[in-house]
Design a protein around this motif. Structure first.
Motif: not given
Ligand code: NAD
Length: 244
Positions: A15, A17, A36, A53, A76, A146, A150, A179, A181, A183
């Protein structure tokens, strides 16, 4: 077809990004290996899908043994622990580092040797690590663990880039702003006042809106594709102006 003939593995492709990137990479001609922790979320992707995982180093190596060599690796997966340094528990701290940073140690150990072979054969290979604006780029409230993870991702990215700069293997990080998403929606829903929480997330974006995954994936494609062949060791902002 900017990724034609390339094999690209993406973590957390179920899901957000990661999923949007898997779809975009396939559209650009890549053979996508979508992974995933929850394989149900991978359904419907035009990809070779695997449960993975990223905190499980043995599982990463076992999967590697069943896959072809990679041209691209998009690390990711990541987790947001909410709170200041005074709130964060040891458990949340360790889990954040395991999922957000140590996972990249495991995937790098597993896949980099093959990617270096690939770089030798084709002249190029690309590792892309997911960082965030909440890192060494900018302090963001309630992102102590967090932001620390990062920032570590950016440091690791630069180290990998420096170590392999002469090989054709490049390593970059992306730093998104906020973003929209699943989460993020979860974090909004869990807030004491979800309406205010959404307003606060939007307010920290100078452009006055959240990013969509469509705002992020063009940078993902660029950094995985050969057109970015002179770019390595960079933390690339895609943040709607937060870091201006
Ligand atoms: P999300 O958090 O909505 O989805 C996360 C996905 O990670 C899910 O499909 C989940 O099943 C999977 N996941 C969780 N634990 C896992 C594990 N142990 N092994 C493998 N997969 C696992 O996705 P997002 O918000 O797009 O975030 C993706 C990345 O982008 C993350 O690293 C997040 O920190 C980073 N990010 C997100 C944002 C934002 O605002 N959403 C901003 C900056 C960076």
């Amino acid at each position: 077809m900017r990724l034609k003939n390339k094999t690209v593995l993406i973590t957390a492709a179920g899901q957000g990004i990661g999923r949007a990137s898997a779809i975009a990479c396939a559209a650009e001609g890549a053979r996508v290996i979508a992974t995933d922790v929850d394989p149900e979320l991978l359904k419907g992707l035009d990809a070779d899908c695997h449960a993975l995982d990223v905190t499980d180093g043995a599982a990463i190596h076992a999967l590697r043994d069943r896959l072809p060599r990679l041209d691209g690796l998009f690390n990711c997966a990541g987790y947001v622990a909410h709170g200041t340094i005074l709130d964060v528990t040891d458990r949340d701290w360790d889990f954040s580092f395991d999922l957000n940073v140590k996972s990249m140690l495991h995937t790098s150990r597993a896949f980099l040797p093959g990617m270096l072979e690939q770089a030798k054969a084709t002249g190029t290979a690309s590792v892309l690590n997911m960082a965030s604006i909440a890192s060494s780029v900018k302090g963001i409230v309630n992102r102590a663990a967090y932001g620390a993870t990062k920032a570590a991702v950016i440091g690791l990215t630069k180290a990998i880039a420096a170590d392999f700069v002469k090989t054709g293997l490049r390593c970059n990080a992306i730093c998104p702003g906020t973003v929209d998403t699943p989460s993020l929606r979860g974090r909004i829903a869990q807030a004491a006042d979800p309406v205010q929480a959404e307003k606060d997330f939007i307010a920290r974006q100078p452009m006055g809106r959240l990013a969509t995954t469509d705002d992020i994936v063009p940078l993902v494609i660029f950094l995985l594709a050969d057109e970015s062949r002179f770019v390595t060791g960079q933390a690339c902002m895609v943040d709607g102006g937060i870091s201006i």
